[in-house]
Design a protein around this motif. Structure first.
Motif, PDB file in Angstrom:
ATOM      1  N   HIS A  13     -12.133   0.960  -7.861  1.00  0.00           N
ATOM      2  CA  HIS A  13     -11.598   0.717  -6.527  1.00  0.00           C
ATOM      3  C   HIS A  13     -12.201  -0.560  -5.993  1.00  0.00           C
ATOM      4  O   HIS A  13     -13.178  -1.062  -6.493  1.00  0.00           O
TER       5      HIS A  13
ATOM      6  N   TYR B  63      -1.415  -1.348  -4.347  1.00  0.00           N
ATOM      7  CA  TYR B  63      -2.604  -0.509  -4.358  1.00  0.00           C
ATOM      8  C   TYR B  63      -2.253   0.901  -3.907  1.00  0.00           C
ATOM      9  O   TYR B  63      -1.414   1.096  -3.031  1.00  0.00           O
TER      10      TYR B  63
ATOM     11  N   THR C 286      -3.872   4.040  -1.944  1.00  0.00           N
ATOM     12  CA  THR C 286      -4.982   4.284  -1.033  1.00  0.00           C
ATOM     13  C   THR C 286      -4.987   5.736  -0.576  1.00  0.00           C
ATOM     14  O   THR C 286      -3.928   6.303  -0.326  1.00  0.00           O
TER      15      THR C 286
ATOM     16  N   LEU D 201     -11.295  -0.973   3.143  1.00  0.00           N
ATOM     17  CA  LEU D 201     -10.255  -0.046   2.708  1.00  0.00           C
ATOM     18  C   LEU D 201     -10.525   0.430   1.286  1.00  0.00           C
ATOM     19  O   LEU D 201     -10.707  -0.378   0.376  1.00  0.00           O
ATOM     20  N   GLN D 202     -10.557   1.731   1.101  1.00  0.00           N
ATOM     21  CA  GLN D 202     -10.714   2.312  -0.231  1.00  0.00           C
ATOM     22  C   GLN D 202      -9.354   2.313  -0.918  1.00  0.00           C
ATOM     23  O   GLN D 202      -8.401   2.901  -0.415  1.00  0.00           O
ATOM     24  N   VAL D 203      -9.261   1.624  -2.047  1.00  0.00           N
ATOM     25  CA  VAL D 203      -8.017   1.554  -2.799  1.00  0.00           C
ATOM     26  C   VAL D 203      -8.311   1.667  -4.289  1.00  0.00           C
ATOM     27  O   VAL D 203      -9.427   1.433  -4.734  1.00  0.00           O
TER      28      VAL D 203
ATOM     29  N   LEU E  39       0.837  -1.196   0.000  1.00  0.00           N
ATOM     30  CA  LEU E  39       0.000   0.000   0.000  1.00  0.00           C
ATOM     31  C   LEU E  39       0.873   1.247   0.000  1.00  0.00           C
ATOM     32  O   LEU E  39       1.840   1.333   0.767  1.00  0.00           O
TER      33      LEU E  39
ATOM     34  N   GLN F  14      -6.272   6.491   2.259  1.00  0.00           N
ATOM     35  CA  GLN F  14      -6.153   6.400   3.715  1.00  0.00           C
ATOM     36  C   GLN F  14      -4.733   6.829   4.101  1.00  0.00           C
ATOM     37  O   GLN F  14      -3.768   6.409   3.482  1.00  0.00           O
TER      38      GLN F  14
ATOM     39  N   ALA G  21      -5.421   1.751   7.907  1.00  0.00           N
ATOM     40  CA  ALA G  21      -5.483   1.089   6.599  1.00  0.00           C
ATOM     41  C   ALA G  21      -5.493  -0.428   6.764  1.00  0.00           C
ATOM     42  O   ALA G  21      -6.273  -1.121   6.103  1.00  0.00           O
TER      43      ALA G  21
END
Length: 148
Positions: free
Chosen positions: A129, A91, A93, A110-112, A71, A95, A101
């Motif tokens: 996403h 990814y 992210t 988790l928003q990715v 990440l 966050q 995360a």
């Protein structure tokens, strides 16, 4: 099941950008949806991913290659492709907190942006996403209302 997640964090507080130039990472070991180990690793300046990929040959090793997921706040398509060759899913992210995360990754919230699935059509921006979840692909299609 055991997963290792690397999170780029230059300052030990936030998820950092430009994954190919980062030297400092948290490594989280996740087993049965629990964090069983958290370690902070700093690589030498000459061993950032960019240098490993471009100047150290195909047998060069980087600690991220031991992870299942990486990440970062930003990472280029070339680094994503090279990490994929090492079986690491990268990814981006939004966050900013590493611990949050990982918690969201475990929960599947988790928003990715999965750049390996980037859509090169349409307006030229990637609007995909998924919600992570320790290596399981939970991506989905839905409407995005973006002004361009």
């Amino acid at each position: 099941m055991k997963h290792i997640v690397a999170v780029g964090s230059q300052n030990k507080k936030t998820i950092s950008g430009h994954g190919g130039r980062l030297r400092k990472f948290y490594f989280y070991t996740i087993e049965n949806n629990r964090i069983t180990k958290k370690e902070y690793v700093e690589t030498p300046r000459e061993e950032v991913l960019h240098e490993v990929f471009h100047n150290m040959g195909p047998d060069a090793h980087h600690p991220i290659f031991d992870a299942d997921i990486f990440l970062a706040a930003q990472i280029g398509q070339g680094a994503i492709a090279r990490l994929a060759q090492k079986n690491v899913r990268a990814y981006i992210t939004p966050q900013t907190d590493p611990d949050t995360a990982i918690k969201e990754l475990i929960e599947g919230t988790l928003q990715v942006v999965d750049m390996s699935k980037q859509n090169h059509g349409g307006c030229g921006h990637d609007h995909s996403h998924d919600h992570g979840g320790c290596g399981h692909d939970h991506s989905h299609d839905h409407e995005h209302n973006h002004s361009h």
